[in-house]
Write an enzyme that holds these catalytic residues in place. Sequence first.
Site, PDB file in Angstrom:
ATOM      1  N   SER A 115       0.786  -1.177   0.126  1.00 46.58           N
ATOM      2  CA  SER A 115      -0.036   0.085  -0.177  1.00 46.58           C
ATOM      3  C   SER A 115       0.778   1.368   0.124  1.00 46.58           C
ATOM      4  O   SER A 115       1.544   1.471  -0.998  1.00 46.58           O
ATOM      5  CB  SER A 115      -0.844   0.001   1.070  1.00 46.58           C
ATOM      6  OG  SER A 115      -2.002   0.924   1.150  1.00 46.58           O
ATOM      7  N   GLU A 232      -1.947  -2.168  -8.349  1.00 46.02           N
ATOM      8  CA  GLU A 232      -3.042  -2.326  -7.674  1.00 46.02           C
ATOM      9  C   GLU A 232      -3.502  -1.193  -7.003  1.00 46.02           C
ATOM     10  O   GLU A 232      -2.821  -0.091  -6.759  1.00 46.02           O
ATOM     11  CB  GLU A 232      -3.037  -3.275  -6.614  1.00 46.02           C
ATOM     12  CG  GLU A 232      -2.111  -3.364  -5.559  1.00 46.02           C
ATOM     13  CD  GLU A 232      -2.471  -2.325  -4.238  1.00 46.02           C
ATOM     14  OE1 GLU A 232      -3.611  -2.208  -4.139  1.00 46.02           O
ATOM     15  OE2 GLU A 232      -1.577  -1.787  -3.638  1.00 46.02           O
ATOM     16  N   HIS A 300      -5.478  -5.086  -1.783  1.00 48.69           N
ATOM     17  CA  HIS A 300      -6.108  -4.844  -0.437  1.00 48.69           C
ATOM     18  C   HIS A 300      -7.170  -5.828  -0.292  1.00 48.69           C
ATOM     19  O   HIS A 300      -7.941  -5.509   0.575  1.00 48.69           O
ATOM     20  CB  HIS A 300      -6.576  -3.452  -0.732  1.00 48.69           C
ATOM     21  CG  HIS A 300      -5.737  -2.430  -0.530  1.00 48.69           C
ATOM     22  ND1 HIS A 300      -4.836  -1.975  -1.470  1.00 48.69           N
ATOM     23  CD2 HIS A 300      -5.197  -1.646   0.829  1.00 48.69           C
ATOM     24  CE1 HIS A 300      -3.845  -0.909  -0.815  1.00 48.69           C
ATOM     25  NE2 HIS A 300      -3.979  -0.779   0.109  1.00 48.69           N
TER      26      HIS A 300
END
Length: 328
Positions: A115, A232, A300
């Site tokens: 992330s 992503e 995620h």
Amino acid sequence: MLSIYPPKFRRGDFVRVVAPALSRAVVMEHDHTSRIEGRFAEMGLRLSFGEHVDEMDGLLSSSVQSRVDDLHAAFSDPEVTGILTVIGGFSSNELLPYLDWELIAANPKILCGYSDITALQNAIYARTGLVTYSGPHWSTFGMRDHFAETQAWFMEALFGGEPMDVRPATAWTDDAWFRDQDGRTVIPGDGWWPLQRGAASGRIVGGNLCTLNLLQGTANMPSLEGALLFVEDDFESHPATFARDLTSLLQTPEAKGVRGLVIGRFQQASRMTRDLLALIVAKHSVLSGLPVLANVDFGHTSPIFTFPIGGDAEVSVGESSTLRITRH
């Protein structure tokens, strides 16, 4: 750039947990430390924590100096083999002007997270050549159920050295497990999405797309020449947002050197569909003739596999698609 691979974990090694973005105090609202400690003990890894991991300011982080000090301390400590991030957040890129790249390069160690940590990982690779790892945070190991694949991939990447053949998970989850370990929803897997046929090999660059884009135009952005892009995004990135972020990345001059694109699974709240994603990808002439594989197990949702940023991979997209991490 020549990639530098850190030594892999061995039983008995020390792992330092740091908080380059959100504070550990944020995740301690739901305390899963006993389960986390048990899992690391099973793997034979010993945990220690940065001095400032529990500091928290109005943005749920700590000062830039505190976070930089903890990273520098982790890289310089000869007893520490690997570094694991507490969780992601929004502010890892704040640290980049203050990091001692020579110190990091002189002390190659595993760094794992995902992330927002994407900014830190790709900058380290760009500035030092050190391979880092997109994979679970320290806090992720608090997941009670449906965690076996994530942990197995973590161990395969960070304890072993053999090529990794990645296969699609048969089921996945997309829930606030940290709030409710009992109310989990398991979703049957529908496999990878082969959006464009082809085969390619290259050096992995990427992670969280909107975070990677923060590095554009700086010395902290890795070269895309010869790269396999892995990207992503989370639930806040609906199709139009993802499309503009991907466009931004693919309009950089070096994007002409990209060899293929691998896209992680989207969270349900993003409302991304296979058809919409295929439409987004097809708009980009720079991707013409290149393999594009989507709905892959990173991002995620859970499970996620651990992959090396700066490492090598091969992808083949067709009736029977394959993804292999050849060097990590």
